[in-house]
Scaffold this active site. Structure first.
Site, short mmCIF file in Angstrom:
data_model
loop_
_atom_site.label_atom_id
_atom_site.label_comp_id
_atom_site.label_asym_id
_atom_site.label_seq_id
_atom_site.Cartn_x
_atom_site.Cartn_y
_atom_site.Cartn_z
N CYS A 122 0.82 -1.23 0.00
CA CYS A 122 0.00 0.00 0.00
C CYS A 122 0.85 1.27 0.00
O CYS A 122 0.32 2.36 -0.17
CB CYS A 122 -0.94 0.00 1.19
SG CYS A 122 -1.84 -1.54 1.36
N HIS A 258 -3.36 6.80 2.14
CA HIS A 258 -3.78 5.51 1.61
C HIS A 258 -5.18 5.21 2.16
O HIS A 258 -5.43 5.38 3.35
CB HIS A 258 -2.78 4.42 2.04
CG HIS A 258 -3.31 3.04 1.91
ND1 HIS A 258 -3.96 2.60 0.77
CD2 HIS A 258 -3.30 1.98 2.77
CE1 HIS A 258 -4.33 1.34 0.95
NE2 HIS A 258 -3.95 0.95 2.14
N ASN A 289 -10.47 -0.69 -0.23
CA ASN A 289 -9.02 -0.54 -0.05
C ASN A 289 -8.32 -1.20 -1.23
O ASN A 289 -8.33 -2.43 -1.35
CB ASN A 289 -8.62 -1.19 1.28
CG ASN A 289 -7.12 -1.16 1.55
OD1 ASN A 289 -6.31 -1.09 0.63
ND2 ASN A 289 -6.76 -1.26 2.82
O1 UT7 Z 1 -4.16 -1.48 3.45
C1 UT7 Z 1 -3.13 -2.04 4.18
C2 UT7 Z 1 -3.26 -1.73 5.60
N1 UT7 Z 1 -4.46 -2.34 6.14
C3 UT7 Z 1 -5.13 -1.68 7.04
O2 UT7 Z 1 -4.76 -0.58 7.35
C4 UT7 Z 1 -6.29 -2.35 7.71
C5 UT7 Z 1 -6.24 -2.02 9.18
N2 UT7 Z 1 -7.26 -2.70 9.97
C6 UT7 Z 1 -8.56 -2.41 9.85
O3 UT7 Z 1 -8.96 -1.63 9.04
C7 UT7 Z 1 -9.50 -3.04 10.86
O4 UT7 Z 1 -8.76 -3.78 11.80
C8 UT7 Z 1 -10.59 -3.95 10.22
C9 UT7 Z 1 -11.59 -3.07 9.47
C10 UT7 Z 1 -9.96 -4.95 9.27
C11 UT7 Z 1 -11.36 -4.69 11.31
O5 UT7 Z 1 -11.96 -3.75 12.18
P1 UT7 Z 1 -11.74 -3.85 13.77
O6 UT7 Z 1 -12.53 -2.79 14.35
O7 UT7 Z 1 -10.25 -3.84 14.02
O8 UT7 Z 1 -12.34 -5.25 14.10
P2 UT7 Z 1 -11.76 -6.40 15.05
O9 UT7 Z 1 -10.92 -7.31 14.24
O10 UT7 Z 1 -11.16 -5.78 16.26
O11 UT7 Z 1 -13.06 -7.15 15.49
C12 UT7 Z 1 -14.03 -6.52 16.32
C13 UT7 Z 1 -15.22 -7.42 16.46
C14 UT7 Z 1 -14.86 -8.84 16.88
O12 UT7 Z 1 -15.94 -9.33 17.67
P3 UT7 Z 1 -15.83 -9.38 19.27
O13 UT7 Z 1 -14.63 -10.22 19.57
O14 UT7 Z 1 -15.65 -7.94 19.69
O15 UT7 Z 1 -17.13 -9.97 19.68
C15 UT7 Z 1 -14.84 -9.60 15.58
O16 UT7 Z 1 -15.11 -10.96 15.73
O17 UT7 Z 1 -15.88 -7.54 15.21
C16 UT7 Z 1 -15.92 -8.91 14.80
N3 UT7 Z 1 -15.72 -8.95 13.37
C17 UT7 Z 1 -16.70 -8.82 12.50
N4 UT7 Z 1 -18.03 -8.66 12.67
C18 UT7 Z 1 -18.78 -8.52 11.55
C19 UT7 Z 1 -14.55 -9.07 12.70
N5 UT7 Z 1 -14.78 -9.02 11.39
C20 UT7 Z 1 -16.11 -8.85 11.23
C21 UT7 Z 1 -16.95 -8.72 10.13
N6 UT7 Z 1 -18.28 -8.54 10.33
N7 UT7 Z 1 -16.48 -8.74 8.84
#
Ligand code: UT7
Length: 333
Positions: A122, A258, A289
């Site tokens: 990225c 980005h 993205n």
């Molecule tokens: O481009 C290269 C660089 N990449 C990035 O910069 C990406 C950086 N990371 C992100 O953008 C975020 O971490 C994501 C958008 C990928 C994920 O968002 P998050 O707020 O970090 O989610 P999380 O992984 O911390 O998960 C939070 C909750 C969890 O549930 P509990 O444990 O709180 O009950 C996950 O199981 O959301 C749940 N979860 C989902 N729920 C619905 C994880 N993925 C999903 C999903 N739909 N797709």
């Protein structure tokens, strides 16, 4: 020992033009959620994305890159034969060799021009912009096409709720050339291979071939780790880029980070204390993205819509798998 001649190029470099290619098919959150346990509401809230483009038949990395490059060349007012180098940032060209860049050169009519791919995920587009400016000032080329292009959907498991909703496809390209005034500030860049597993591919192609893994390799991401790194480290890189360009945030008109996650953009805007007047790229909302393509795609969209204008001072920052990053201040074409 003989004394060797060296060459020097233009005093400065600038971006002459930007062009982009968006795949035909728009994919809604509802469609993504047919394969993952998620919801439109969750995706919008956690990433800002409402829809994204997925490349279809014929929309290869090479095709999308060539289409974006053709637009950029036309808008630059140069001809393809003026192109002195093609630098193509991607992590999703499916051939190890030859490069996608050299095929793009053939397709756009820049035959004979040197061409190579660069792998900085990225951050690839900002790596390319920085190198192009230095190569022009060093006399290695007069006009350089820098492309950021991805077909990430070939490397994403559409059943993986951690990545399926976020990554997408597209291409953007700029023409960079000589300038009387400085249109590209110094690049602040870095890498941290100790975090290589934060965003990677689940296995190598040779492991897949040899049956060591049975699943086709796809993207695995420790989302929270990357999120925290981006929000913690990028403000430092950005402030350095402003400082060595000799300006402050108050001098900025546009911020094009980005397009990783709209919440990362929000956090960067807060951390940098950007003035209200600074226009902030939000192309991720309808584009997803697209890794190396996201900054030139967003730049083109802002210029085409009139949200940003030619001559504006813009801050670019790319960051991602490696982990690697690069930031610079540029004048918009
Ligand atoms: O481009 C290269 C660089 N990449 C990035 O910069 C990406 C950086 N990371 C992100 O953008 C975020 O971490 C994501 C958008 C990928 C994920 O968002 P998050 O707020 O970090 O989610 P999380 O992984 O911390 O998960 C939070 C909750 C969890 O549930 P509990 O444990 O709180 O009950 C996950 O199981 O959301 C749940 N979860 C989902 N729920 C619905 C994880 N993925 C999903 C999903 N739909 N797709």
């Amino acid at each position: 020992m003989p004394t060797l001649n060296t060459v020097a190029g233009a005093k400065h470099a600038r971006i002459y033009s930007v062009g982009s290619y968006r795949p035909r098919r728009a994919v809604t959150n509802a469609e993504v959620c047919e394969l993952i346990d998620s919801s439109d509401e969750w995706i919008r809230e956690r990433s800002g994305i409402t829809e994204r483009r997925w490349a279809g038949e014929g929309e290869s990395v090479v095709y999308m890159a060539a289409e974006a490059a053709k637009v950029a060349i036309e808008r630059a007012g140069i001809s393809a034969s003026d192109v002195g180098l093609i630098m193509l940032a991607t992590v999703s060209h499916p051939y190890a060799f030859p490069s996608a860049a050299v095929e793009v050169g053939d397709l756009i009519g820049a035959r004979g021009a040197p061409a190579f791919d660069l792998s900085a995920a990225c951050a690839g587009f900002c790596f390319g912009v920085g190198m192009a400016a230095d190569l022009i000032r060093g006399g290695s080329a007069k006009f350089i096409v820098v492309v950021g292009v991805e077909r990430l959907t070939d490397y994403v498991d559409k059943h993986d709720r951690g990545t399926a909703f976020i990554f997408a496809d597209g291409a953007g390209a700029v023409v960079i050339g000589p300038s009387e005034t400085a249109g590209i500030g110094p690049t602040v860049w870095g890498g941290d291979g100790s975090q290589k597993d934060a965003i990677t591919v689940s296995a190598s192609m040779t492991d897949y071939r040899d049956g060591i893994v049975s699943e086709y390799p796809t993207t695995v991401m420790a989302g929270q780790q990357v999120f925290r790194w981006a929000v913690g480290e990028m403000p430092k890189a950005i402030n350095q880029a402003l400082e060595i360009a000799g300006i402050t945030a108050a001098d900025l008109d546009v911020f094009i980070p980005h397009q990783a996650n709209n919440r990362i953009t929000d956090a960067l805007v807060r951390a940098l204390d950007l003035p209200e007047k600074v226009k902030v790229a939000r192309d991720i909302i309808t584009t997803g993205n697209t890794s190396a393509a996201s900054i030139p795609l967003a730049m083109d969209a802002m210029l085409q819509s009139g949200e940003a204008k030619s001559g504006d001072t813009a801050l670019l920052v790319g960051f991602g798998s490696g982990l690697v990053h690069a930031a610079q201040v540029v004048t918009l074409p």
